[in-house]
Design a protein around this motif. Sequence first.
Motif, PDB file in Angstrom:
ATOM      1  N   GLY A   1       0.820  -1.197   0.000  1.00 37.24           N
ATOM      2  CA  GLY A   1       0.000   0.000   0.000  1.00 37.24           C
ATOM      3  C   GLY A   1       0.852   1.244   0.000  1.00 37.24           C
ATOM      4  N   THR A   2       0.222   2.388   0.271  1.00 35.55           N
ATOM      5  CA  THR A   2       0.901   3.684   0.313  1.00 35.55           C
ATOM      6  C   THR A   2       0.972   4.159   1.757  1.00 35.55           C
ATOM      7  OG1 THR A   2       0.126   4.262  -1.902  1.00 35.55           O
ATOM      8  CG2 THR A   2       0.858   6.072  -0.497  1.00 35.55           C
ATOM      9  N   TYR A   3       2.156   4.602   2.172  1.00 35.20           N
ATOM     10  CA  TYR A   3       2.396   4.968   3.563  1.00 35.20           C
ATOM     11  C   TYR A   3       3.120   6.311   3.645  1.00 35.20           C
ATOM     12  CZ  TYR A   3       1.117   0.168   4.625  1.00 35.20           C
ATOM     13  OH  TYR A   3       0.424  -1.002   4.736  1.00 35.20           O
ATOM     14  N   GLY A   4       3.168   6.833   4.865  1.00 31.82           N
ATOM     15  CA  GLY A   4       3.893   8.064   5.106  1.00 31.82           C
ATOM     16  C   GLY A   4       5.391   7.839   5.078  1.00 31.82           C
ATOM     17  N   VAL A   5       6.147   8.928   5.061  1.00 33.92           N
ATOM     18  CA  VAL A   5       7.597   8.854   4.885  1.00 33.92           C
ATOM     19  C   VAL A   5       8.329   8.348   6.122  1.00 33.92           C
ATOM     20  CG1 VAL A   5       7.558  10.674   3.152  1.00 33.92           C
ATOM     21  CG2 VAL A   5       7.891  11.279   5.569  1.00 33.92           C
TER      22      VAL A   5
ATOM     23  N   ARG B   1       9.256   4.291  -4.345  1.00 36.25           N
ATOM     24  CA  ARG B   1       8.783   2.925  -4.565  1.00 36.25           C
ATOM     25  C   ARG B   1       9.752   1.967  -3.883  1.00 36.25           C
ATOM     26  NH1 ARG B   1       4.770   2.963  -8.451  1.00 36.25           N
ATOM     27  NH2 ARG B   1       4.598   4.947  -9.584  1.00 36.25           N
ATOM     28  N   ILE B   2       9.216   1.068  -3.078  1.00 34.34           N
ATOM     29  CA  ILE B   2      10.029   0.200  -2.233  1.00 34.34           C
ATOM     30  C   ILE B   2       9.638  -1.252  -2.482  1.00 34.34           C
ATOM     31  CG2 ILE B   2      10.719  -0.327   0.140  1.00 34.34           C
ATOM     32  CD1 ILE B   2       9.512   2.493   0.870  1.00 34.34           C
ATOM     33  N   THR B   3      10.627  -2.099  -2.712  1.00 30.78           N
ATOM     34  CA  THR B   3      10.403  -3.535  -2.846  1.00 30.78           C
ATOM     35  C   THR B   3      11.234  -4.248  -1.793  1.00 30.78           C
ATOM     36  OG1 THR B   3      10.016  -3.354  -5.231  1.00 30.78           O
ATOM     37  CG2 THR B   3      10.530  -5.533  -4.360  1.00 30.78           C
TER      38      THR B   3
ATOM     39  N   LEU C   1       5.808  -1.456  -1.717  1.00 30.22           N
ATOM     40  CA  LEU C   1       5.207  -0.306  -1.047  1.00 30.22           C
ATOM     41  C   LEU C   1       5.561   0.955  -1.815  1.00 30.22           C
ATOM     42  CD1 LEU C   1       6.619  -1.175   2.497  1.00 30.22           C
ATOM     43  CD2 LEU C   1       4.383  -1.854   1.630  1.00 30.22           C
ATOM     44  N   ARG C   2       4.897   2.028  -1.447  1.00 31.77           N
ATOM     45  CA  ARG C   2       5.311   3.351  -1.925  1.00 31.77           C
ATOM     46  C   ARG C   2       4.956   4.372  -0.852  1.00 31.77           C
ATOM     47  NH1 ARG C   2       2.409   5.433  -7.234  1.00 31.77           N
ATOM     48  NH2 ARG C   2       3.668   7.257  -6.714  1.00 31.77           N
TER      49      ARG C   2
END
Length: 423
Positions: free
Chosen positions: A155-159, A217-219, A243-244
Amino acid sequence: MSLSTWNARTARTGRTAVRCTLILAPLLAGITACGASAKSLSDQPYDALEHLSFGGAGGAAEVDPDAPLKISAKAAGARITDVEAVDAAGRPLAGELSADGRAWRSSDLLTAGAEYTVRVSTENGDGEPGRGEHAFRTAGSKAERIDVTFGPDEGTYGVGQPITAELSGEVPGQRERALVEAALQVTTEPEVTGSWHWVDDKELHYRPKDYWPADTRITVSSQLEGMAIADGLRGGKAEAVELRTGERVEAVADISGHTMTVYQDGEEIRTLPITTGKEGFRTRNGKKVVLGQEPNVRMTGTSIGIPAGSAESYDMDVQWATRLTWSGEYVHGAPWSAASHGSANVSHGCTGMSTENAQWLFDLLKPGDVVEHINGEGEDMAPFGNGFGDWNLSWEEWLAGSALEGEGDDHAQPASGRARPSL
């Protein structure tokens, strides 16, 4: 240079590959005189495969991953000069070459259930170079497996969102931890500097040096499956997670000033009057990552140890609640304390504000965003065990919890259970 390459090269006897002498007679200038078996340096190396033995890995059956890989030269006068063994994931297999160059033996256990390719360089008795390539597959192992579960969900999350890796078994040794940590991979776009940190024997967190950039973008993936960790212990399965990050949103609550200032992508967008924990229920200082959000939540005093029927007891439904700790610290609407917003701290540990402001903040925030409390008299937010306090460790302290970068995890704290919210 790989370990196998280094061992092979340092084991050489110093003999040159081709013995030649340059004849300087005028009519033969530039002609090289060599032995009868001379071979042009431009020729292709001979196929050495038939002159090599691969021990138990030489047949068609699957190879026992708990047995070492042994390679030897069969031809008289021949010797091995280099060995490169890698599995399908690109993981090299370290090994050692005998002093006479006649044999090579792996020093690490093979990965279970993996395809291997072995490339061997040789020299025959006349110094001619040869090459041989062999492939085989290892069998499964009966050893205990350690599976990995990555978090959070896709999903999309905060920094400020840390990545978590929960292991199905304990890994207490530093060497074993280093093997596991090196196999847990985080790739990002754009590239970000980050590191794993061991929270305890079964859990790791990963974070960058600074907050994630917006729109990263994170894998997260693992190459641990089948890999030998220790005697009787191998890596298990792990499902990759993508994630991103979204926009950078931060909220800074000044406990003594009774205000919360909200920033979006580095710009201040609003300051809200608030109330925080009173004496005996002080709000924690420090950086906290949003764990989740609930439009409505029931809060009771008994959930945080306040006796029912006492002067401090409460039981009520609360709106627009953003959770910061597992022990029950929230940011939420608190219309019953409106007279104290911006002027006094009267809550049981939560950060209260008007219903309208709480809804506005609720709509802006998301899991992974950072809420920081400053200038308070309460205890400091723990790095682990009560939510994500990871950002309260300096980068140097964070690296000290890596089995690859530091000396241990002195700053890590064991995880605790999840409690009901406070008010």
